[in-house]
Design a protein around this motif. Structure first.
Motif, PDB file in Angstrom:
ATOM      1  N   ASP A  14      -2.914  -2.314  -7.335  1.00 30.06           N
ATOM      2  CA  ASP A  14      -2.667  -1.936  -8.472  1.00 30.06           C
ATOM      3  C   ASP A  14      -3.459  -1.574  -9.080  1.00 30.06           C
ATOM      4  N   CYS A  15      -4.562  -2.277  -8.406  1.00 28.17           N
ATOM      5  CA  CYS A  15      -6.550  -1.958  -9.100  1.00 28.17           C
ATOM      6  C   CYS A  15      -6.695  -1.307  -9.003  1.00 28.17           C
ATOM      7  N   LYS A  52       9.154  -2.847  -8.683  1.00 24.93           N
ATOM      8  CA  LYS A  52       7.629  -1.731  -9.370  1.00 24.93           C
ATOM      9  C   LYS A  52       6.822  -1.373  -7.844  1.00 24.93           C
ATOM     10  N   TRP A  53       7.533  -2.211  -7.003  1.00 22.23           N
ATOM     11  CA  TRP A  53       6.128  -2.415  -5.661  1.00 22.23           C
ATOM     12  C   TRP A  53       7.274  -1.442  -4.409  1.00 22.23           C
ATOM     13  N   LYS A  56       7.392   2.212  -4.822  1.00 23.31           N
ATOM     14  CA  LYS A  56       5.991   2.451  -4.707  1.00 23.31           C
ATOM     15  C   LYS A  56       6.033   3.144  -3.286  1.00 23.31           C
TER      16      LYS A  56
END
Length: 104
Positions: A14-15, A52-53, A56
């Motif tokens: 995410d970063c 959300k993860w 993905k």
């Protein structure tokens, strides 16, 4: 002793966007740890971050998806137990006279 974690696959961090391994522990908590930017995070089961993860994750090929087990046979209908006879009032039951003559 460390808890067993299942590797679910790789998702972008995410970063920084670097691919990281998404792991799940026995309680359903998801964890990620990025080696590039040193970010580590977790998401409890059922939270928006966990959803959300999981979204993905790349779709699995149909042949690698485990098949659902056969449905279990239906449980037999419960047998109704006969009601126990009502106990007579005792001198130690100060409100026993209220229930006198009433069905249990």
């Amino acid at each position: 002793m460390a808890a067993v974690k299942t590797k679910l696959g790789r998702i972008p961090c995410d970063c920084c966007g670097h691919p990281v391994v998404l792991k799940e522990n026995e309680a359903g908590t998801l964890t990620v740890s990025c080696d590039e930017c040193d970010v580590s995070a977790f998401a409890k089961k059922g939270t928006a971050a966990a959803t959300k993860w999981r979204a993905k994750l790349p779709a699995q090929a149909p042949e690698s998806v485990p098949k659902a087990p056969a449905p279990a046979p239906a449980a037999p209908a419960p047998v109704e137990q006969p009601k126990a006879p009502k106990k007579p009032a005792t001198p130690f039951d100060p409100l026993g006279f209220l229930n006198k003559g009433k069905a249990a």
